[in-house]
Scaffold this motif. Sequence first.
Motif, PDB file in Angstrom:
ATOM      1  N   THR A 782       0.992  -1.212   0.041  1.00  0.00           N
ATOM      2  CA  THR A 782       0.001  -0.059   0.048  1.00  0.00           C
ATOM      3  C   THR A 782       0.951   1.175   0.009  1.00  0.00           C
ATOM      4  N   TRP A 783       0.492   2.198  -0.457  1.00  0.00           N
ATOM      5  CA  TRP A 783       0.920   3.526  -0.498  1.00  0.00           C
ATOM      6  C   TRP A 783       1.668   3.951   0.866  1.00  0.00           C
ATOM      7  N   SER A 784       3.038   4.377   0.648  1.00  0.00           N
ATOM      8  CA  SER A 784       3.575   4.892   1.591  1.00  0.00           C
ATOM      9  C   SER A 784       4.352   6.185   1.400  1.00  0.00           C
ATOM     10  N   TYR A 792      -3.564   2.655  -3.211  1.00  0.00           N
ATOM     11  CA  TYR A 792      -4.169   3.396  -2.240  1.00  0.00           C
ATOM     12  C   TYR A 792      -5.744   3.556  -2.467  1.00  0.00           C
ATOM     13  N   PRO A 793      -6.672   3.683  -1.346  1.00  0.00           N
ATOM     14  CA  PRO A 793      -6.452   3.675  -0.088  1.00  0.00           C
ATOM     15  C   PRO A 793      -6.196   2.519   0.521  1.00  0.00           C
ATOM     16  N   LYS A 794      -6.491   1.559  -0.230  1.00  0.00           N
ATOM     17  CA  LYS A 794      -6.515   0.221   0.305  1.00  0.00           C
ATOM     18  C   LYS A 794      -5.531  -0.739  -0.731  1.00  0.00           C
ATOM     19  N   ARG A 823      -0.745   4.705  -6.872  1.00  0.00           N
ATOM     20  CA  ARG A 823      -0.514   5.958  -6.638  1.00  0.00           C
ATOM     21  C   ARG A 823       1.165   5.993  -6.804  1.00  0.00           C
TER      22      ARG A 823
END
Length: 895
Positions: A782-784, A792-794, A823
Motif C-alpha cells: 500500500t501507499w507510503s 491507495y487507499p487500500k 499511486r
Amino acid sequence: MGMCEWRLFSRSGLALAAAMACMSGEVCAADAQQLLGLELKGTNPTEPGAPLSAELVLSNTADGAREVVVNVSVQRDSALYSYALPDLKWGTDHAAGALSWTEVEGKKIEARALTDGDHSTSAKSIYEPGRFTEGAQFIDLGVERKIAHLRFTADDAHRYFKVDISASTDGQNYRPIDGLQGLNWHNKWGTNDVPLAAPVQARYLKLRYHNDGKTLDVIRTVATLSVYDGLEDETWAIPSVGKTLASFREEKRIPAGESLTIPLSRLEALTPGSYYVAARVESDGKAQLVQKHYFVRPPETVKPSPESRFGLNAGGSDFTDEHRRMGIGWIRFENMKWPFLSPAPGVYKYDGTVEPWKFNIDKVLKKNVDAGISIVPYLFMSPTYLGKGWTHPPSDLTKFDEFAFQTAARYGSVKHPPEVLKTDDKLSGLGYIHVYELWNEPNLDHPDWGHWKGPIADYYKMFRIGAAAIKRADPSALVCNGGYAGMGLDPVDQLRAFKYEDGKSPLDFVDVLSVHHYTGKTAPELATVNTNIDREGNANGRRSFEDDLRTLVNWRDEHKPGMPIWMTETGYDSAGLAGSSERIQAAWLPRDVMLMLAAGVDKVMVYRERGSKPELWGGAGVFREDNSYKPSWFTYATLVRQLHGATEGKRLPNPDPNVRVYRWQCGDRVVIVAWAVEGEGKLGVNLGSGTVTDSFGDGQQAEIGEDLPLSIFPVYITNFTGAATVDSLYAQAREQEQVANDLRQRQSRLRAYLFDFGNAEKSGSVEIGNERFCTPVVASHTWSEERGYGFYPKPGMQDETHGWVADKMDRDFTRMGPGISFRLRAEPGKYRLCFRAVPFNKAGEMTIRGAAGGMRTIQLPPRDIIEMDIDVGNEDLLFDVKQYTDLAWLTLVEK
C-alpha cells in the motif's frame, strides 16, 4: 584456380523438406510395381585429392531380365539443396517450400510453419483461457494448379477441433471446397490423407480452425499440409542444383534376381565441398530417381590452440581426432561428474575403476590434451551418499570443496604433497585443465527435470566454496559460474545481486561468465525466445536474441569490465520438437556462432559432438548416432578455418534487411561473410574479384558483384580487390555504433520509475540505456510516503501468475478494482508512460489523475500496450479503474 560463375537455382522442384532424406539416399518411381532396387554407396566423406567414392547398385527382383538406361549427374551443391522426390501416387508436393502464414485475431503471427516440411511443430497463438474463437492459415502455391489431393501431418492433435478448407485463384475471394467443411481433425495424429471429391483449380488455400463457435484457449494448427496435382506433369528429371562436374549415360542389362554395380568415380582429385550425386534409371518405360550428398573434408590447416574461439561439448574422446581435424580449440567436458569419480565419502578415483560406469577421465583428458585441445569441465551432480539424487544439492554443501580441490589439484598446474590427496596414485599437477565450470544450468530448478533441485541461494553458497577450493588448488586457474540456461539478466544479474554475509557477491569469484542460448526452430537473426527454458526472452517480440547479446555485454561492461563471456552451450537439433532438419542445422549453426562472436562473446562451444535422435537436444550433434558426419560438421569446420584468429566482427550496412554482411578482422586478413536470413538474396556490394568459399569449404575465384547470389548458407569472401568499398561501409558501421552508444549513455541518465506487479520475488527489466530492473509490487504494497508508490487507499485485490505466458513482464499481475488506485510520486517533468492493464471483462478504461492538463481517461484494449506522453507536476499520479483490471507492469521514463 580459374574463374567461375556463381549462381543459385530456383526452389521450383527443390524442397527443404527432403533434406534429411537426400543425406542418406532417397529413391522414387512412377510406378511402385516396376521398382528396381537402387542404392548409392561409397565412402563419405573422402579426403581432398581423392576421387569420388560413389557407386550405384541396381537390384532386379523381377522374374525376368531388365534393360536399363542410367543417367548420372554429379554437381556441386553450395547450399545443400535437395529435390523432393514425387509421391508414388500423387506426384510432387507443391506446398513444400511455398509461402504460408498464420493469422489470429486479424494479425499474422508466423510465416511458413505449414509448408516448411517439419512434421514436429506447428504454428500456435499465445495461451489464454477462453480468448479465441478461430484462426486461419493460408498457402500461396505461386501458380494456379489443379489440386487433386491433400495430406496433413499433426503433432498436437488435441489442440484443434474443426477445419474448413477454402480455395482461391486471386488470394482475395475464397470459396469453400465441397466436402472439406467442418472436418473433425481432433485427435487425428500423424499423417492423414484428405481426399477431394473432385479436382480444385486454385493458387491459394485457406484453413479455418474453430470449434463451432466455442471459445478456445489457444489456436494450434497442423504441422504440414501437402498439396498434390497428380503424376501427369512429372518429368522425373534430375534437378539442377549447382555446377555440373560430371554426367554420363550407360545402358545395362540386369539378369533376373541379380544386382549390378556401376562405379561413379568419373572425378579425380576432388577439392573440399558438398557434391550432389543423382541417377535417373529407366526400365520398361518407367523412371526412377536416386540421390545423395557426398562430402570432401577440408585439409587440416588450423591447429587447435587455447586462443581458439571455437569449441564443442563432448562426453569422451571417441571423436578427438575428428575435433582436431575440425580445428576447434576447446571441448566443454560433460563427464566430470562427481558420482563418476567419488564412489564413497573421501574416496576419489579418476582412472576408470568406479562402478558401474568405469569412465576413465584420465584417459579422456590426456587424449584431448595430446591433440592440442583445451578442456573446460563442468563439475556437476551430487553423489548418492550426499543427498536425494544427482541433481539435488549435496546434503553438505561444504563437501563440494573436497570435490573441487581434488579435481583441480590433480589436473591443474600445481604439484601438491601426497598427504592432501585422496587418490590412491597421489597424482597432481598434471596440467590438463586451466578453467573450471561449477555445475550446469543451476537456474533450472524444476522439481521433475531441473539441474538444481533446491534453493538458488544454496547454489551460490556452494559455488563460493568450490571457487575457493579451485583457487587453493591452482591459483592460476579460472572459475566459471555454472552455465545459465539463458543469457537474460534474469538470472545473470543474480551473480551481482546475491550477497554473502560479508557483503561480497558471487560475481567477485567469477573469472569467466558462462551462459547458454538456443533459438530452436527459429533462425538466430529472428529469434525472440530461448527454447532451452521457454520462459526466457519475450514471445511478444520486445526482445530478440541479438538484443539479449548486446544487453549481456553491456551488463558485463558495467559490472565487471574485461570479464570474458563464454557461450558454453548453443546449437540446433536436426529433428524433433525443438529441431528442424540437418540442412537447417548446417545453415544456422555458423550464423548463430557468428552473431555471438560479433556481439562480444569470447568463446562459443556448440552442443554437441554426437546426436541425431528426434528428442530435445538429442539431435544437436555434428555426428549422427551411427558416428557418420552430419552436414553441420562441414559448415562448422569451414567457419573455424575462415575465422581463425578473428578479433572483431562488424555488421556492415546493407539495403536488404534479409541480407547479412559482416566484416571480420582475422590477424592481417579481412574476411567478408554474407548470407540471406531466409530464402535467397543478393550481396548488394561490389567487391571486385576475389575468392568465394561456400559453407562446405569449396573456394573459387569469382567476380564479386552486387548480384552475387546468397542463400541461407554463409559464403566467405577473401582476397577481394574492392577493399575501398568495404572500408567505407566499415566506417559507416562504426559511426552508427558510436551513435547508438551515445544514445545509450544519454538514456542511462534518464529518470525512470519502473514497476512489475504480482510477484515480490521476481521482476522484469527494461532497457533504458542500460538494462534496469523493475521494482516488484504486490497487492499488499500500500501507499507510503517513504516508498513513494503503492496501492491507495487500500491494498490491491490479489496477485496471480499465468505460468504459460512467456514474457516475464506479462506473466505476473495484481488485480485492481473500483476504489483501488495505484499511486506514484515522480519528479516533475515530461515523461513517456507505458503500461499493460488487462480488463477482466475484455474491455475497460483507466483514469489517470494528477498529471498536468487534468484528468485523462484511456480505453483499455484486451492485450495492447498503452503508450502516451504525460507531464508530471507537483501532484502524485493516481491510476484508477472502473472494473476489475489486471495490472501487469508500468513504466514512467523521462523524455
